[in-house]
Design a protein around this motif. Structure first.
Motif, PDB file in Angstrom:
ATOM      1  N   LEU A 144       0.828  -1.208   0.000  1.00  5.39           N
ATOM      2  CA  LEU A 144       0.000   0.000   0.000  1.00  5.39           C
ATOM      3  C   LEU A 144       0.858   1.251   0.000  1.00  5.39           C
ATOM      4  O   LEU A 144       0.644   2.173  -0.787  1.00  5.39           O
ATOM      5  CB  LEU A 144      -0.891   0.018   1.237  1.00  5.39           C
ATOM      6  CG  LEU A 144      -2.141  -0.823   1.162  1.00  5.39           C
ATOM      7  CD1 LEU A 144      -3.033  -0.503   2.342  1.00  5.39           C
ATOM      8  CD2 LEU A 144      -2.860  -0.507  -0.133  1.00  5.39           C
ATOM      9  N   ALA A 145       1.830   1.271   0.900  1.00  4.85           N
ATOM     10  CA  ALA A 145       2.703   2.436   1.004  1.00  4.85           C
ATOM     11  C   ALA A 145       3.426   2.662  -0.319  1.00  4.85           C
ATOM     12  O   ALA A 145       3.548   3.793  -0.800  1.00  4.85           O
ATOM     13  CB  ALA A 145       3.708   2.230   2.137  1.00  4.85           C
ATOM     14  N   ARG A 146       3.870   1.562  -0.921  1.00  5.74           N
ATOM     15  CA  ARG A 146       4.562   1.663  -2.195  1.00  5.74           C
ATOM     16  C   ARG A 146       3.652   2.318  -3.228  1.00  5.74           C
ATOM     17  O   ARG A 146       4.058   3.208  -3.970  1.00  5.74           O
ATOM     18  CB  ARG A 146       4.941   0.250  -2.653  1.00  5.74           C
ATOM     19  CG  ARG A 146       5.808   0.157  -3.856  1.00  5.74           C
ATOM     20  CD  ARG A 146       5.136  -0.321  -5.148  1.00  5.74           C
ATOM     21  NE  ARG A 146       3.963  -1.132  -5.086  1.00  5.74           N
ATOM     22  CZ  ARG A 146       3.914  -2.399  -5.462  1.00  5.74           C
ATOM     23  NH1 ARG A 146       5.012  -3.001  -5.844  1.00  5.74           N
ATOM     24  NH2 ARG A 146       2.781  -3.039  -5.450  1.00  5.74           N
ATOM     25  N   ASN A 147       2.414   1.906  -3.244  1.00  4.57           N
ATOM     26  CA  ASN A 147       1.490   2.446  -4.241  1.00  4.57           C
ATOM     27  C   ASN A 147       1.199   3.913  -4.007  1.00  4.57           C
ATOM     28  O   ASN A 147       1.023   4.682  -4.947  1.00  4.57           O
ATOM     29  CB  ASN A 147       0.182   1.645  -4.220  1.00  4.57           C
ATOM     30  CG  ASN A 147       0.408   0.220  -4.649  1.00  4.57           C
ATOM     31  OD1 ASN A 147       1.354  -0.059  -5.388  1.00  4.57           O
ATOM     32  ND2 ASN A 147      -0.430  -0.669  -4.166  1.00  4.57           N
ATOM     33  N   GLN A 148       1.153   4.277  -2.724  1.00  2.90           N
ATOM     34  CA  GLN A 148       0.915   5.687  -2.445  1.00  2.90           C
ATOM     35  C   GLN A 148       2.093   6.532  -2.909  1.00  2.90           C
ATOM     36  O   GLN A 148       1.915   7.607  -3.485  1.00  2.90           O
ATOM     37  CB  GLN A 148       0.641   5.895  -0.958  1.00  2.90           C
ATOM     38  CG  GLN A 148      -0.809   5.544  -0.638  1.00  2.90           C
ATOM     39  CD  GLN A 148      -1.025   5.142   0.788  1.00  2.90           C
ATOM     40  OE1 GLN A 148      -0.120   5.285   1.622  1.00  2.90           O
ATOM     41  NE2 GLN A 148      -2.191   4.607   1.078  1.00  2.90           N
ATOM     42  N   ILE A 149       3.302   6.005  -2.677  1.00  2.00           N
ATOM     43  CA  ILE A 149       4.484   6.722  -3.159  1.00  2.00           C
ATOM     44  C   ILE A 149       4.401   6.884  -4.664  1.00  2.00           C
ATOM     45  O   ILE A 149       4.637   7.945  -5.222  1.00  2.00           O
ATOM     46  CB  ILE A 149       5.770   5.959  -2.769  1.00  2.00           C
ATOM     47  CG1 ILE A 149       6.025   6.141  -1.272  1.00  2.00           C
ATOM     48  CG2 ILE A 149       6.967   6.456  -3.581  1.00  2.00           C
ATOM     49  CD1 ILE A 149       7.287   5.528  -0.781  1.00  2.00           C
ATOM     50  N   ALA A 150       4.003   5.792  -5.321  1.00  2.00           N
ATOM     51  CA  ALA A 150       3.919   5.828  -6.776  1.00  2.00           C
ATOM     52  C   ALA A 150       2.979   6.939  -7.235  1.00  2.00           C
ATOM     53  O   ALA A 150       3.233   7.614  -8.230  1.00  2.00           O
ATOM     54  CB  ALA A 150       3.451   4.484  -7.304  1.00  2.00           C
ATOM     55  N   GLN A 151       1.896   7.124  -6.473  1.00  3.86           N
ATOM     56  CA  GLN A 151       0.960   8.174  -6.863  1.00  3.86           C
ATOM     57  C   GLN A 151       1.559   9.568  -6.711  1.00  3.86           C
ATOM     58  O   GLN A 151       1.365  10.439  -7.544  1.00  3.86           O
ATOM     59  CB  GLN A 151      -0.317   8.066  -6.037  1.00  3.86           C
ATOM     60  CG  GLN A 151      -1.301   7.104  -6.677  1.00  3.86           C
ATOM     61  CD  GLN A 151      -2.460   6.776  -5.786  1.00  3.86           C
ATOM     62  OE1 GLN A 151      -2.678   7.454  -4.786  1.00  3.86           O
ATOM     63  NE2 GLN A 151      -3.171   5.729  -6.136  1.00  3.86           N
ATOM     64  N   HIS A 152       2.315   9.745  -5.621  1.00  2.70           N
ATOM     65  CA  HIS A 152       2.955  11.058  -5.427  1.00  2.70           C
ATOM     66  C   HIS A 152       4.010  11.320  -6.477  1.00  2.70           C
ATOM     67  O   HIS A 152       4.268  12.452  -6.854  1.00  2.70           O
ATOM     68  CB  HIS A 152       3.580  11.144  -4.033  1.00  2.70           C
ATOM     69  CG  HIS A 152       2.548  11.292  -2.970  1.00  2.70           C
ATOM     70  ND1 HIS A 152       1.739  12.389  -2.880  1.00  2.70           N
ATOM     71  CD2 HIS A 152       2.183  10.478  -1.958  1.00  2.70           C
ATOM     72  CE1 HIS A 152       0.916  12.247  -1.859  1.00  2.70           C
ATOM     73  NE2 HIS A 152       1.165  11.083  -1.287  1.00  2.70           N
ATOM     74  N   LEU A 153       4.635  10.225  -6.944  1.00  2.00           N
ATOM     75  CA  LEU A 153       5.723  10.366  -7.898  1.00  2.00           C
ATOM     76  C   LEU A 153       5.265  10.986  -9.219  1.00  2.00           C
ATOM     77  O   LEU A 153       6.049  11.603  -9.920  1.00  2.00           O
ATOM     78  CB  LEU A 153       6.331   8.996  -8.190  1.00  2.00           C
ATOM     79  CG  LEU A 153       7.512   8.610  -7.325  1.00  2.00           C
ATOM     80  CD1 LEU A 153       8.062   7.296  -7.798  1.00  2.00           C
ATOM     81  CD2 LEU A 153       8.577   9.679  -7.403  1.00  2.00           C
ATOM     82  N   VAL A 154       3.997  10.772  -9.505  1.00  2.00           N
ATOM     83  CA  VAL A 154       3.487  11.270 -10.774  1.00  2.00           C
ATOM     84  C   VAL A 154       3.776  12.762 -10.910  1.00  2.00           C
ATOM     85  O   VAL A 154       4.100  13.257 -11.987  1.00  2.00           O
ATOM     86  CB  VAL A 154       1.966  11.008 -10.872  1.00  2.00           C
ATOM     87  CG1 VAL A 154       1.416  11.527 -12.189  1.00  2.00           C
ATOM     88  CG2 VAL A 154       1.703   9.519 -10.733  1.00  2.00           C
ATOM     89  N   THR A 155       3.709  13.463  -9.778  1.00  2.00           N
ATOM     90  CA  THR A 155       3.912  14.907  -9.839  1.00  2.00           C
ATOM     91  C   THR A 155       5.383  15.307  -9.650  1.00  2.00           C
ATOM     92  O   THR A 155       5.720  16.469  -9.780  1.00  2.00           O
ATOM     93  CB  THR A 155       3.075  15.603  -8.751  1.00  2.00           C
ATOM     94  OG1 THR A 155       3.387  14.979  -7.507  1.00  2.00           O
ATOM     95  CG2 THR A 155       1.592  15.473  -9.037  1.00  2.00           C
ATOM     96  N   SER A 156       6.205  14.324  -9.342  1.00  2.00           N
ATOM     97  CA  SER A 156       7.597  14.666  -9.054  1.00  2.00           C
ATOM     98  C   SER A 156       8.462  14.571 -10.311  1.00  2.00           C
ATOM     99  O   SER A 156       8.197  13.766 -11.205  1.00  2.00           O
ATOM    100  CB  SER A 156       8.129  13.713  -7.972  1.00  2.00           C
ATOM    101  OG  SER A 156       9.528  13.680  -8.018  1.00  2.00           O
ATOM    102  N   ARG A 157       9.493  15.408 -10.354  1.00  2.70           N
ATOM    103  CA  ARG A 157      10.389  15.361 -11.506  1.00  2.70           C
ATOM    104  C   ARG A 157      11.774  14.913 -11.097  1.00  2.70           C
ATOM    105  O   ARG A 157      12.714  14.973 -11.882  1.00  2.70           O
ATOM    106  CB  ARG A 157      10.477  16.750 -12.158  1.00  2.70           C
ATOM    107  CG  ARG A 157       9.184  17.098 -12.849  1.00  2.70           C
ATOM    108  CD  ARG A 157       9.266  18.452 -13.486  1.00  2.70           C
ATOM    109  NE  ARG A 157       8.074  18.683 -14.289  1.00  2.70           N
ATOM    110  CZ  ARG A 157       7.960  18.293 -15.555  1.00  2.70           C
ATOM    111  NH1 ARG A 157       8.968  17.699 -16.153  1.00  2.70           N
ATOM    112  NH2 ARG A 157       6.856  18.522 -16.231  1.00  2.70           N
TER     113      ARG A 157
END
Lengths: 147, 787
Positions: free
Chosen positions: B254-267
């Motif tokens: 779950l935590a991994r997936n949440q990180i993945a979601q935040h990553l979308v906005t990260s460069r």
């Protein structure tokens, strides 16, 4: 003898479940609805890897649903058959009550509720309706459907 | 502190010894069957030696003493001073049981108990003298070549040596074959069961052997050493610990997936790379932890050869055991739970099922009965079948017995079908064995089996044919199994479909999307490669709302072709997402009544998805025959017995009070035409159909039946095709498509009718499709072939 109850309110009522049966209280979260299930079943919740059934207490005592915009609070309750979630309007304090204030459930309350009520405690300002956790998950037979 | 250590050591001893004794049993049986490898005796010896040593270490003198006696016998066998006989095998098996019993006592009472095992021990001692172990004549020949070794020695080593040997725990390499000066281990494989060979021949054979086998002699020893170290690479872990790990991994995902979601906005490229690694590691970790909880069912099945042998010997029967699917994986806790029920059924099958050899021969069967155990995954469940080719269960006798015991009333008995009667054996207090044996017949049993299996959410089903044998089928849920599944969306919800039920995916596009799906009254069907496939709209079946209905804008439909209970149907879904390995989790007891779901699983994003029970869905949507909950046991019985005779029939009305059926395979299509479209040429009626002329034949008319209830504006037509030509059979009303075993009674009174049969419990005439067409249009068949 005194007992500790975790209290919660639904509409104008104050209910209590034995504090030892309460695993935790969590915020409302996304749940997966279960088609064809009993109307008291609101859905399934992923509780840290464990799949737990959510019971809507309002439906259980046949109250109209909560006004939109107000999310219910979830109490995770442990029973002999595993855990389940109870959706309630809000959670109150843990209170300690004395057996001397206990009275049997009034005969006039609806049969839907009576089965799960162990008794009623007279508090200073309220009446606390104590619940039997095992009975909460019972699905009222009249509306039971066979899938 | 000291007692803690002691406790721990005892626990280790118990675990190790129980496992050792299981392998000891297996090896003994292999030895008896002559299938064991060369190091088999060494392995057995080592097990006993270890038990003896450890017990000595911990001051468990009784266990040590008992172990010692068996060890002596084993060492004689290992050194080929004794030939393995049936008697020795049996004694050693009993000896293993004695050890087990003592260890159990130790486990439960923390003492060695005070039971008297002198009889078994005396038996073991007696067998150490070759006269007792082998037939008298053969004995001298057997020992002749090994006389160089001190024959009497092992027998002398008795109790006083034992104490000294106690520390043998740390001396695992001890069982190296005693280095004798002469090539004594010449016959490592001569595990001949009770030799009846002339003495001279044996001597000759033994003399001839040394040259051949000496070079191979050192191999077993080295081999054995290697195996021990392999065994030491495995450790034992508490299952609760694994559960905790499992949940933690779920959280991590779950935590991994949440990180993945935040990553979308990260460069941040560095962060991206780290996240990707985290992703991989998490997936692998998840997979690894999941696998640790699974265990092959082999760990249960492995007990059966021993049980079968014992029970068969005890009863004087001959039984051959065959097993398949030993690698089928099940959750550990489930394996524990099904151990006893399975064992019980196996014993029952031998005791009640398989007949005595002479009876079998009389019945024209091989004297050796066959017991077949098969395990396999099906639809998110594990099926375990225990089948014997024995006498089967006589339903009449079961009924009688149940009547005698007052379990049913005479009235009930009269109404029971054979299958229901056989199922009575699951009632408490019923045993059909004519007499109570040591093995079974006490009337406790099958009901306990049933309750135990149902407790873990499984089911037991019995099918028996008199004289042919009995099959007992367990369906065990995989509460925590990992199964491959297809993830689909319907009505905005995701569902998982177990891959085992999945046959194929069909995407219907373009005009086909509109026309491909036809309806036979309210039942939608799809023609898949010429076969009519009943359809289920998942969103309708589950009352989800949403649109699987055709919208004008979109011409695409996804069809999942499924199989359950040997039949196929198609399921219309909104979208097919992907396939995944999912963890099956049980539903809470509040949802136990829902037959449409086999469980739930947690998807990658942390949401819960329900797992569809394909059979349940099919039955709920009524595309599969209704055989739920014993409402229609007779068809259920027919289903399991004569899969081959089952037919899919199209049932329809044509004419007054006339119910017909024809094989669905003879119907190419089902069509509806407005009556206004009928064109006439002479006396013939026809419609234009797909750019050709479709001649129509009125079935009721042809067969001379009176007019039935007919829809005034729509014509129901069953299209029959043969060699590129088609003809339409006009009927009044299509009733249903059913799949049933049909027993046709031929009466031949009427032309165009093959006979009558009971279809769905109603008398139905079977239409002779070709006969009717031939009568109405004699040219139809004759012209076509010459084209």
């Amino acid at each position: 003898m005194t007992h500790q109850f975790c209290t919660f309110h639904v509409a104008d009522f104050l209910f209590g479940v034995p504090v030892l049966n309460v695993q935790e209280v969590i915020r409302h979260q996304r749940m997966t609805r279960v088609p064809l299930s009993h109307k008291t079943v609101r859905g399934l919740i992923n509780l840290r890897g464990q799949i737990v059934t959510a019971i809507d207490f309002r439906q259980r005592i046949e109250l109209p649903p909560l006004a939109t915009g107000n999310d219910p609070v979830i109490i995770v309750i442990r029973t002999g058959d595993g855990a389940f979630c109870l959706l309630v309007d809000g959670v109150g304090d843990v209170i300690e009550v004395d057996d001397s204030t206990l009275e049997p459930a009034p005969g006039t309350i609806s049969s839907l509720v009576r089965e799960m009520v162990t008794g009623v405690y007279r508090l200073k300002e309220h009446i606390l309706i104590a619940l039997e956790v095992e009975e909460i998950t019972c699905q009222p037979a009249t509306v039971e459907r066979v899938c | 502190m000291k007692t803690d250590l002691h406790e721990q050591l005892i626990k280790d001893l118990l675990i190790e010894s129980f496992e050792g004794l299981d392998s000891f049993d297996r090896d003994l049986l292999a030895l008896e069957a002559g299938t064991g490898g060369p190091d088999i005796l060494n392995r057995m010896f080592r097990v006993i030696h270890t038990i003896k040593g450890t017990a000595g270490c911990l001051g468990l003198q009784k266990i040590e003493r008992v172990a010692h006696v068996g060890e002596n016998l084993l060492s004689l066998v290992r050194e080929h001073k004794l030939t393995v006989t049936r008697a020795i095998i049996s004694a050693l098996l009993r000896y293993a049981d004695v050890l087990r019993e003592m260890l159990h006592l130790l486990e439960t009472t923390r003492s060695e108990g005070d039971r008297d095992y002198s009889e078994v021990l005396q038996l073991l001692r007696d067998l150490q003298t070759p006269e007792a172990a082998a037939p008298a004549e053969a004995a001298p020949a057997e020992i002749a070549p090994v006389e160089m070794a001190p024959v009497g020695a092992p027998v002398v080593l008795d109790e006083e040596v034992a104490a000294e040997n106690g520390w043998g725990l740390f001396d695992d390499s001890a069982p190296t074959p005693t280095p004798t000066p002469t090539p004594t281990p010449a016959v490592p494989l001569s595990v001949t069961p009770a030799p009846a060979v002339p003495a001279a021949a044996v001597v000759a054979a033994v003399k001839a052997l040394p040259k051949v086998s000496v070079p191979s002699a050192p191999v077993p020893v080295a081999d054995a050493g290697a195996k021990t170290s392999v065994a030491e690479t495995a450790i034992r872990v508490d299952v609760a610990q694994l559960d905790r790990l499992m949940n933690l991994v779920g959280e991590l995902v779950l935590a991994r997936n949440q990180i993945a979601q935040h990553l979308v906005t990260s460069r941040d490229a560095g962060l991206q790379a780290v996240a990707q690694r985290l992703n991989h590691i998490t997936s692998e970790l998840q997979e690894g932890v999941m696998k640790t909880r699974m265990q092959a069912i082999d760990s249960v099945l492995t007990r059966f050869p021993r049980i079968v042998r014992d029970v068969a010997n005890e009863l004087g029967k001959q039984v051959r055991l065959e097993m398949a699917g030993r690698e089928t994986e099940l959750d550990r806790t489930i394996i524990e739970a099904i151990k006893d029920p399975l064992t019980h059924v196996v014993r029952n099958s031998i005791d009640h099922g398989i007949e005595m050899p002479d009876l079998r021969t009389q019945a024209g069967k091989s004297p050796t009965g066959l017991l077949f155990i098969r395990a396999y995954h099906e639809g998110g469940q594990v099926n375990i079948e225990i089948a014997d080719d024995g006498a089967g269960i006589n339903p009449e006798r079961v009924k009688q017995k149940a009547l005698e015991k007052g379990l049913i009333t005479p009235d009930m008995a009269a109404r029971l079908s054979d299958r229901e009667a056989v199922s009575l054996i699951f009632l408490p207090g019923l045993s059909t064995a004519a007499k109570v044996t040591n093995v079974s017949g006490r009337g406790v049993g099958m009901d306990v089996v049933k309750t135990n299996v149902e407790r873990i959410g499984g089911s037991v089903d019995i099918h028996s044919e008199l004289g042919q044998g009995t099959t007992i089928k367990f369906k065990i849920p995989l509460t925590l199994a990992i199964i491959p599944a297809l993830i689909i969306t319907s009505g905005g919800e995701r569902f998982a479909i177990p891959q085992v039920s999945l046959l194929e995916l069909v995407r219907i596009e373009g005009p086909d999307g509109k026309n491909g799906i036809e309806t036979v009254f309210n039942a939608p069907v799809f023609r898949l490669r010429g076969k009519l496939l009943p359809l289920v709209y998942l969103n309708r079946t589950l009352e989800l709302g949403g649109t699987s209905e055709m919208t004008s804008a979109d011409d695409v439909r996804n069809l999942v072709v499924l199989q359950a209970d040997g039949r196929q149907f198609g399921m219309v879904v909104d979208a097919v997402n992907d396939t995944q390995e999912i963890v099956v989790k049980p539903l809470g007891k509040q949802l136990k009544g829902l037959t449409c779901f086999a469980g739930a699983t947690i998807m990658g994003d942390g949401c819960v998805a329900l797992i569809l029970d394909v059979l349940g869905i099919g039955q709920h949507a009524a595309v599969l025959a209704e055989n739920r909950a014993g409402t229609n046991t007779s068809t259920a019985a027919a289903e399991t017995t004569d899969e081959g005779n089952r037919q899919t029939l199209l049932v329809f009305d044509a004419g007054e009070n006339s119910r017909f059926a024809m094989p669905l395979s003879e119907a190419a299509r089902l069509e509806e035409f407005p009556r206004g479209k009928i064109e006439r040429s002479g006396r013939r009626e026809a419609v234009q159909y797909r750019g050709a002329i479709l001649p129509l034949i009125d079935v009721a008319n042809q067969l001379g039946r009176g007019p039935g209830i007919v829809s005034p504006d729509v014509l129901q037509v069953v299209v029959y095709s043969d060699q590129g030509r088609s003809v339409g059979l006009v009927v009044d009303r299509i009733i249903d498509i059913v799949e049933e075993k049909v027993v046709v009674e031929r009466h031949g009174l009427e032309e165009g009718i093959l006979g009558s049969a009971l279809v769905q419990g109603q008398v139905t005439d079977l239409l002779d499709v070709r006969g009717v067409i031939r009568r109405a249009a004699p040219a139809f068949f004759t012209v076509a072939p010459s084209l």
